[in-house]
Design a protein around this motif. Structure first.
Motif, PDB file in Angstrom:
ATOM      1  N   LEU A 130       0.867  -1.186   0.000  1.00 38.78           N
ATOM      2  CA  LEU A 130       0.000   0.000   0.000  1.00 38.78           C
ATOM      3  C   LEU A 130       0.899   1.229   0.000  1.00 38.78           C
ATOM      4  O   LEU A 130       1.507   1.568   1.012  1.00 38.78           O
ATOM      5  CB  LEU A 130      -0.905  -0.006   1.223  1.00 38.78           C
ATOM      6  N   THR A 131       0.985   1.880  -1.138  1.00 39.34           N
ATOM      7  CA  THR A 131       1.920   2.996  -1.273  1.00 39.34           C
ATOM      8  C   THR A 131       1.273   4.350  -1.007  1.00 39.34           C
ATOM      9  O   THR A 131       1.963   5.360  -0.965  1.00 39.34           O
ATOM     10  CB  THR A 131       2.563   2.979  -2.677  1.00 39.34           C
ATOM     11  N   ALA A 132      -0.021   4.386  -0.838  1.00 37.16           N
ATOM     12  CA  ALA A 132      -0.707   5.601  -0.378  1.00 37.16           C
ATOM     13  C   ALA A 132      -2.038   5.179   0.228  1.00 37.16           C
ATOM     14  O   ALA A 132      -2.725   4.316  -0.311  1.00 37.16           O
ATOM     15  CB  ALA A 132      -0.929   6.598  -1.515  1.00 37.16           C
ATOM     16  N   VAL A 133      -2.364   5.774   1.357  1.00 33.48           N
ATOM     17  CA  VAL A 133      -3.642   5.496   2.019  1.00 33.48           C
ATOM     18  C   VAL A 133      -4.189   6.797   2.575  1.00 33.48           C
ATOM     19  O   VAL A 133      -3.552   7.434   3.418  1.00 33.48           O
ATOM     20  CB  VAL A 133      -3.482   4.489   3.183  1.00 33.48           C
ATOM     21  N   ASN A 134      -5.324   7.197   2.075  1.00 37.29           N
ATOM     22  CA  ASN A 134      -6.046   8.340   2.650  1.00 37.29           C
ATOM     23  C   ASN A 134      -7.429   7.839   3.070  1.00 37.29           C
ATOM     24  O   ASN A 134      -8.292   7.610   2.213  1.00 37.29           O
ATOM     25  CB  ASN A 134      -6.183   9.478   1.630  1.00 37.29           C
ATOM     26  N   PRO A 135      -7.636   7.651   4.370  1.00 43.49           N
ATOM     27  CA  PRO A 135      -8.917   7.093   4.801  1.00 43.49           C
ATOM     28  C   PRO A 135     -10.114   7.939   4.391  1.00 43.49           C
ATOM     29  O   PRO A 135     -11.228   7.432   4.284  1.00 43.49           O
ATOM     30  CB  PRO A 135      -8.780   7.053   6.332  1.00 43.49           C
ATOM     31  N   TRP A 136      -9.889   9.239   4.185  1.00 45.12           N
ATOM     32  CA  TRP A 136     -11.007  10.085   3.777  1.00 45.12           C
ATOM     33  C   TRP A 136     -10.484  11.156   2.833  1.00 45.12           C
ATOM     34  O   TRP A 136      -9.415  11.741   3.052  1.00 45.12           O
ATOM     35  CB  TRP A 136     -11.673  10.759   4.985  1.00 45.12           C
ATOM     36  N   ALA A 215      -6.496  10.431  13.501  1.00 45.49           N
ATOM     37  CA  ALA A 215      -6.079   9.802  14.759  1.00 45.49           C
ATOM     38  C   ALA A 215      -4.811   8.996  14.512  1.00 45.49           C
ATOM     39  O   ALA A 215      -4.846   7.778  14.312  1.00 45.49           O
ATOM     40  CB  ALA A 215      -7.207   8.922  15.300  1.00 45.49           C
ATOM     41  N   TRP A 216      -3.687   9.706  14.551  1.00 45.41           N
ATOM     42  CA  TRP A 216      -2.440   9.088  14.069  1.00 45.41           C
ATOM     43  C   TRP A 216      -1.257   9.812  14.687  1.00 45.41           C
ATOM     44  O   TRP A 216      -1.206  11.052  14.655  1.00 45.41           O
ATOM     45  CB  TRP A 216      -2.407   9.179  12.550  1.00 45.41           C
ATOM     46  N   SER A 217      -0.297   9.034  15.211  1.00 42.56           N
ATOM     47  CA  SER A 217       0.794   9.621  15.990  1.00 42.56           C
ATOM     48  C   SER A 217       2.122   9.705  15.247  1.00 42.56           C
ATOM     49  O   SER A 217       3.119  10.123  15.841  1.00 42.56           O
ATOM     50  CB  SER A 217       1.004   8.805  17.277  1.00 42.56           C
ATOM     51  N   ALA A 218       2.163   9.302  13.993  1.00 40.36           N
ATOM     52  CA  ALA A 218       3.437   9.394  13.261  1.00 40.36           C
ATOM     53  C   ALA A 218       3.289  10.397  12.111  1.00 40.36           C
ATOM     54  O   ALA A 218       2.567  11.369  12.235  1.00 40.36           O
ATOM     55  CB  ALA A 218       3.858   8.013  12.787  1.00 40.36           C
ATOM     56  N   ASN A 219       3.980  10.161  11.001  1.00 44.25           N
ATOM     57  CA  ASN A 219       3.993  11.150   9.924  1.00 44.25           C
ATOM     58  C   ASN A 219       2.678  11.148   9.142  1.00 44.25           C
ATOM     59  O   ASN A 219       2.046  10.109   8.974  1.00 44.25           O
ATOM     60  CB  ASN A 219       5.174  10.866   8.992  1.00 44.25           C
ATOM     61  N   TRP A 220       2.333  12.315   8.637  1.00 46.73           N
ATOM     62  CA  TRP A 220       1.038  12.449   7.981  1.00 46.73           C
ATOM     63  C   TRP A 220       1.112  13.523   6.904  1.00 46.73           C
ATOM     64  O   TRP A 220       2.059  14.327   6.866  1.00 46.73           O
ATOM     65  CB  TRP A 220      -0.048  12.814   9.008  1.00 46.73           C
ATOM     66  N   GLU A 221       0.086  13.529   6.086  1.00 46.87           N
ATOM     67  CA  GLU A 221      -0.010  14.573   5.057  1.00 46.87           C
ATOM     68  C   GLU A 221      -1.483  14.887   4.827  1.00 46.87           C
ATOM     69  O   GLU A 221      -2.325  13.997   4.814  1.00 46.87           O
ATOM     70  CB  GLU A 221       0.625  14.092   3.754  1.00 46.87           C
ATOM     71  N   MET A 222      -1.749  16.176   4.664  1.00 45.04           N
ATOM     72  CA  MET A 222      -3.106  16.551   4.257  1.00 45.04           C
ATOM     73  C   MET A 222      -2.988  17.585   3.142  1.00 45.04           C
ATOM     74  O   MET A 222      -1.983  18.289   3.021  1.00 45.04           O
ATOM     75  CB  MET A 222      -3.920  17.097   5.430  1.00 45.04           C
ATOM     76  N   GLY A 242      -4.137  11.561   5.423  1.00 48.45           N
ATOM     77  CA  GLY A 242      -3.741  10.187   5.715  1.00 48.45           C
ATOM     78  C   GLY A 242      -2.334  10.124   6.254  1.00 48.45           C
ATOM     79  O   GLY A 242      -1.606  11.124   6.278  1.00 48.45           O
ATOM     80  N   PRO A 243      -1.925   8.940   6.693  1.00 49.34           N
ATOM     81  CA  PRO A 243      -0.534   8.762   7.133  1.00 49.34           C
ATOM     82  C   PRO A 243       0.401   8.900   5.940  1.00 49.34           C
ATOM     83  O   PRO A 243       0.019   8.571   4.804  1.00 49.34           O
ATOM     84  CB  PRO A 243      -0.518   7.332   7.697  1.00 49.34           C
TER      85      PRO A 243
END
Lengths: 628, 66
Positions: A130-136, A215-222, A242-243
């Motif tokens: 999974l090279t990209a995941v954006n839950p929403w 709800a995520w404690s490591a690296n992220w992008e929006m 997503g993360p």
């Protein structure tokens, strides 16, 4: 009036699923092979048939290939089980070509904030990176020819640095160059950054807000994209969150399923207060754990070995007893033995030289003085001479950057959990205070799996979630408090497991108040523990006490003097006075209060705007309030 | 409120937003250890002006409906 939570499936209309929570309505449907987020309405209005966005409601990339199209609808059901009055809807989708199934989970609790996460299942017979995941993702506001060129303003936590939690600032979209390439992209890639993934975005034309957490404690992008419609006469706003990692977030083995971090996002019509109160209401109703009634928002005092009156070798049983006396004298209800009661980090045993009788005499004395006993631990390592500890000597392969015990390794996670349980059962604290001090770990740890490089953070925090879900279940009376070099994990990924979240290490005035003003946009005030009084800050006592005792769960760092005899009598009286206001007036209202941000954070100002701090709290029935 | 930095004025104009305009409130001014009775409509329309001359000076107000 009864609170509305409802899911309606319109199978004949592209399998449209309509979610209703309070007055909020949000719909998704299968449009030309995409599971699209169709439209939002915060007023309870239903859109005309056929209207809606074609943009996907989640983002998924496998082996570098986006899976936008090609989805088929399998089912939409309500999940069984008791979710405490929360409606839990699961939509099942299948991507036949990629052999990937996705279950789209949505939780509705009656507030205008929805919770969304995905389960992703590899149904193929080969590994799936999974090279990209954006839950929403999707269009938050659609083009509207009647409104024309809608304008949008984004607010988010702009600083990842230590002590800069909640550093909220507003930005008109699109952001100026070079921050954007047409889109406005915000990324946290330092690992344990102090910028929790939280945003507020306002439609300045319509007077509406979206407010959201990852709800995520490591690296992220929006990312936010103000798009002009093809006719050039109106604008829309698209987003994703997503993360983030530069390698695969996760490599799924054949048949394996992974759960993504959740997004909690609300759509509110009104002002900033309405948006913030909606988020606070959601977190109180269905996300944040609450301790037993008599253990909520107690006045706490802590002493560590690395700052304060007793440092290094002076931090011993005698000194701690003197500090316990001070705590009792100034009205503390919890005394916490903070960092440094051990000799080597990760060997969680009392120092043989400074606590030769163990911690039992300390605990007993705290109880004798009428307080609860709090104990600090850095169970995941991250600083200190860990290479000399048991885990460092016998399992160096468990350690990652900055000597973090890598929870993504099942044996390492099991050992960490067993050590936490031993500490709880052997030293019997009433309050467990977790810290995590690696500071920045960048992209952190990676593991090669089946020819793909995988970022370890998803596995790491899945293990972390499991540990704290079990600890909460098994020790229901224990107050769980978390900090991370201050507030590096003041995100919902971690905060949802703990009764109390430590605001910041930036304890100096007035800096701490700017942090507080921003952070409380995201988290309700009672969930935060506020400590004032950096070692170098010995400013006006009344201001210190008003802030400590009226803003959140009070934590007195170090105490006002090294011994009872040295406490200034007038200072002692002031502690008593504000402790009484806290217990009798503020504490009963704090867990349900409505919060209003006046300054420096407001609908138009960020943490650095202006020279005043003013927030307001009011009981829901508006009969009581306070203004620190 | 707390004065946290430079500002052209030494007075903050607070207009409460969480009260009930139909109620009357006993307002406690902590720094003066004094109370006043004020109607909610006045508080929410006209507000209160709080003077804090220097940085890190503060005031704590308590509102109770009577």
């Amino acid at each position: 009036m009864e609170t509305c939570t409802r899911m309606t499936l319109f199978d004949a209309r592209d399998h449209e699923v309509r979610y209703e929570s309070g007055r909020l309505i949000y719909t998704e449907a299968l449009i030309e092979g995409r599971w699209a987020g169709r439209w939002w309405n915060p007023h309870g209005h239903v859109e005309f048939p056929g209207i809606g966005s074609p943009e996907p409601a989640f983002g998924l990339e496998a082996g570098g290939q986006p899976l936008r199209d090609g989805w088929s609808f399998l089912a939409a059901n309500e999940a069984a089980g008791d979710d405490g009055g929360v409606r839990h809807v699961v939509v099942e989708l299948l991507h036949e070509r990629a052999s990937v199934a996705v279950r789209v989970h949505t939780l509705l609790d009656g507030t205008p904030v929805l919770c969304r996460f995905l389960e992703i299942e590899n149904r193929s017979d080969r590994p799936l990176p999974l090279t990209a995941v954006n839950p929403w993702c999707g269009e938050l506001w659609r083009p509207d020819g009647f409104l024309g060129m809608q304008e949008f303003t984004l607010g988010y936590f702009t600083q990842a640095d230590w002590a800069c939690e909640g550093w909220f600032e507003w930005l008109r979209l699109p952001a100026p160059q070079p921050m954007n390439d047409g889109r406005t992209r915000v990324r946290s890639d330092r690992g344990q950054g102090h910028d929790a993934p939280f945003f507020i975005v306002r439609n300045d034309t319509k007077g509406e807000y979206f407010i959201g957490h990852l709800a995520w404690s490591a690296n992220w992008e929006m990312e936010f994209d103000r798009r002009t419609a093809p006719d050039g006469r109106s604008t829309a706003l698209w987003f994703r969150i997503g993360p983030w990692a530069s390698v695969a977030r996760r490599v799924l083995a054949p048949g394996e399923t992974v759960t993504t971090p959740a997004v909690h996002m609300g759509h509110v019509s009104g002002d900033l207060d309405d948006a913030v109160q909606a988020m606070h209401g959601h977190l109180r109703r269905s996300v944040l754990p609450v301790p037993r009634a008599e253990r909520r928002h107690l006045v706490q005092m802590l002493v560590p070995c690395d700052q304060g009156y007793y440092m290094a070798a002076e931090f011993n049983e005698d000194a701690v007893r003197r500090s316990i006396d001070v705590a009792a004298e100034i009205g503390a209800e919890v005394f916490t033995l903070d960092a440094g009661w051990w000799d080597i980090t990760c060997d969680w045993y009392p120092s043989k030289t400074r606590f030769p009788r163990g911690l039992e005499p300390v605990r007993e004395y705290v109880h004798e003085r009428g307080m609860l006993f709090g104990l600090y631990i850095e169970s995941e390592g991250g600083r200190g001479p860990i290479e000399r500890s048991w885990v460092g000597r016998t399992h160096p392969e468990w350690l990652g950057p900055k000597n973090i015990v890598n929870l993504s390794k099942p044996d390492a996670a099991a050992w960490v959990e067993s050590e936490i349980r031993r500490v709880i059962e052997e030293y019997r604290p009433d309050l467990y205070r977790l810290d995590f001090n690696p500071q920045f770990t960048g992209e952190g740890m990676r593991t090669e799996r089946k020819g793909f490089s995988e970022d370890d953070y998803l596995r790491y925090y899945a293990a972390f979630d499991g540990i704290y879900n079990r600890l909460r279940r098994d020790y229901p009376d224990l107050i769980l408090q978390q900090c991370a070099a201050g507030g590096a994990r003041n995100d919902l990924g971690t905060a949802r497991h703990f009764h109390e979240t430590y605001l910041t290490d930036g304890l100096w005035m007035p800096h701490v108040l700017r942090v507080y003003a921003g952070q409380t946009l995201a988290l309700p005030p009672e969930s935060l523990v506020i400590a004032l009084g950096a070692p170098g800050w010995k400013g006006p006592l009344d201001t210190y006490l008003r802030a400590t005792f009226s803003l959140s769960t009070p934590l007195i760092a170090f105490g006002p003097a090294p011994s009872v005899a040295e406490i200034n009598p007038e200072a002692r009286a002031a502690f008593a006075r504000y402790g009484r206001i806290c217990r009798e007036f503020i504490r009963p209202l704090l867990p349900t209060c409505r919060m209003y941000h006046h300054a420096p954070v407001s609908a138009h100002g960020g943490v650095t705007s202006g020279g005043w701090f003013a927030v307001e709290f009011a009981s829901p029935d508006r009969t009581r309030g306070w203004q620190p | 409120m707390i004065r946290i930095g430079a500002d052209p004025s030494d007075t903050f104009h607070l207009i409460p937003r969480g009260l009930d305009c139909s109620r009357t409130y006993r307002v406690t001014f902590d720094s003066a250890d004094a109370t006043a009775t004020v109607d909610g409509l006045s508080l929410m329309r006209d507000g209160l002006r709080i003077r804090l001359e220097s940085a890190v000076m503060s005031e704590l107000l308590l509102f109770e409906a009577v």
